[in-house]
Write a protein that holds these residues in place. Structure first.
Motif, PDB file in Angstrom:
ATOM      1  N   ALA A  75       1.203  -1.146  -0.002  1.00  0.00           N
ATOM      2  CA  ALA A  75       0.127  -0.114   0.376  1.00  0.00           C
ATOM      3  C   ALA A  75       1.245   1.512  -0.325  1.00  0.00           C
ATOM      4  CB  ALA A  75      -1.050  -0.020   1.347  1.00  0.00           C
ATOM      5  N   SER A 124      -4.839  -0.953  -8.350  1.00  0.00           N
ATOM      6  CA  SER A 124      -4.021   0.535  -7.426  1.00  0.00           C
ATOM      7  C   SER A 124      -4.866   1.298  -7.701  1.00  0.00           C
ATOM      8  CB  SER A 124      -2.833   0.821  -8.277  1.00  0.00           C
ATOM      9  OG  SER A 124      -2.048  -0.487  -8.064  1.00  0.00           O
ATOM     10  N   SER A 164      -7.463   0.751  -4.296  1.00  0.00           N
ATOM     11  CA  SER A 164      -6.855   1.784  -3.532  1.00  0.00           C
ATOM     12  C   SER A 164      -6.735   2.824  -3.262  1.00  0.00           C
ATOM     13  CB  SER A 164      -5.343   1.285  -3.512  1.00  0.00           C
ATOM     14  OG  SER A 164      -4.684   0.695  -2.528  1.00  0.00           O
TER      15      SER A 164
END
Length: 395
Positions: free
Chosen positions: A261, A290, A293
């Motif tokens: 992360a 991604s 996230s």
């Protein structure tokens, strides 16, 4: 047919889902342990729905763009196009062989596709390939391409009114070469389908070839090793040194704070590692996981860093910069080069040799007719200061 009303509804849907997503994610963060599981599932579902709405938005933008594309009306080009259609359907090359000098035929067989079809393939590729959407693209008539770049300015200095003017150093020039390769596709159709007057052979071949070319090219422009294919961005040497200390042709790599992360600080670091002149046209590039996230990231005041693009042609943004989704980039994992940032149009150039060739083959795999389609394409890093790489921390 896509309308402005439909587009507005999709934009409103993105905003509504994002508002709902923010509320649910805030609850997930503040929830007690017993509630975390259900709220996390809801956040993931809303994240997925936002991605779906963004996909619909991109499709509508593509449709609107295609409706506004001008056609061609040149009589000779249309004549060649009609002859090429007969060649595709029946193998009759009599109407295009007479124009070989002007339109191109290869010594080992195969004919150059009509200009309109060639343009259609390239436009479809651009719609499909994230690399073609943001990198510079140029066409050349030779099999190879070289370019001189200035890697250092000419010397200068201060002098008095009557002082001598000593000779200064000249600019430093470096030659860069596009790594070229021949890409091919070999779609097949039955002769029965080709005989069907309602079967649009041109649309079929352009979509089939564009999809195959796009899949292969997009990966090569990112990770290709330069052997019989383009040399991709991530195939160049990565260095932790900044622009002033790093050698020309090497990309700066920054390391994220986590292995799976990233933080808001990581994104701020990669943005400001890029010089201001490049940041004006910069954007992030990452894969869909991604993006999901980064949608959850907040600044120190609790504001989300991600913002949806609600206008036609406007991309979603992260810290004010657009996001390009590229599924060829790896997920966030230890040592993975998961995120790129920079001005891709200045940093990387795609080079296409003019002309796509097709060889009709009705013999190899009866009853199918194969269309062996080739084009020479390459790529090169043109400005190594324009693109930065964010690599995940080591495990």
């Amino acid at each position: 047919m896509t309308t402005n009303v439909e587009f507005k509804e999709v934009a409103e849907g993105i905003q509504a889902k994002f508002d709902e997503f923010k509320a649910a994610n805030d609850k997930r963060i503040e929830a007690i342990t017993a509630e975390k599981s259900s709220l996390s599932g809801k956040v993931d579902k809303l994240n997925e729905q936002i991605s779906e709405f963004e996909s619909y938005k991109k499709q509508m933008e593509t449709e609107l763009k295609q409706r506004n594309r001008p056609g061609i009306s040149d009589a000779e080009a249309n004549e060649y196009k009609q002859g090429f259609a007969a060649f595709m359907r029946k193998g009759d090359a009599s109407k295009i062989e007479t124009k070989a000098v002007n339109t191109g035929t290869d010594a080992d067989g195969g004919f150059a596709v009509p200009e309109e079809l060639d343009r259609s393939i390239l436009e479809l590729e651009r719609d499909m390939s994230p690399m073609r959407q943001v990198c510079s693209v140029m066409s050349v008539s030779t099999p190879d391409y070289k370019k001189l770049v200035n890697t250092g300015g000419a010397g200068s200095g201060w002098v008095g009114e009557e002082d001598e003017r000593p000779e200064t150093t000249g600019p430093s020039l470096k030659q860069i070469v596009a790594h070229m390769g021949e890409i091919y596709a070999n779609p097949a159709a039955t002769q029965t389908s080709l005989d069907d007057m309602f079967f649009d052979a041109e649309a079929w071949i352009s979509s089939e070839v564009a999809k195959e070319f796009s899949d292969q090219e997009s990966l090569a422009f990112l990770t290709g090793n330069g052997t019989n294919k383009p040399k991709g961005i991530l195939a160049y040497t990565l260095s932790t040194q900044n622009d002033a200390a790093r050698a020309f042709g090497q990309l700066q790599k920054l390391t994220a704070s986590g292995t799976t992360a990233i933080s808001a600080d990581d994104l701020i670091d990669i943005i400001h590692a890029t010089k201001a002149g490049y940041r004006r046209n910069s954007r992030f590039m990452m894969n869909n996981m991604s993006v999901a996230s980064t949608r959850k990231l907040k600044d120190s005041d609790g504001n989300y860093l991600w913002r949806p693009g609600l206008e036609a042609g406007a991309a979603s943004s992260l810290l004010g910069y657009g996001i390009v989704e590229n599924e060829d980039l790896p997920d966030m994992a230890a040592n993975a080069n998961s995120i790129l940032f920079g001005d891709f149009s200045r940093g990387y150039t795609i080079v296409d040799r003019i002309g796509t060739r097709i060889l009709r083959d009705p013999y190899t795999n009866k009853p199918f007719v194969h269309f062996y389609t080739t084009r020479r394409t390459g790529g090169m890093l043109t400005d190594s200061n324009a693109i930065k790489v964010l690599s995940m921390a080591a495990s």
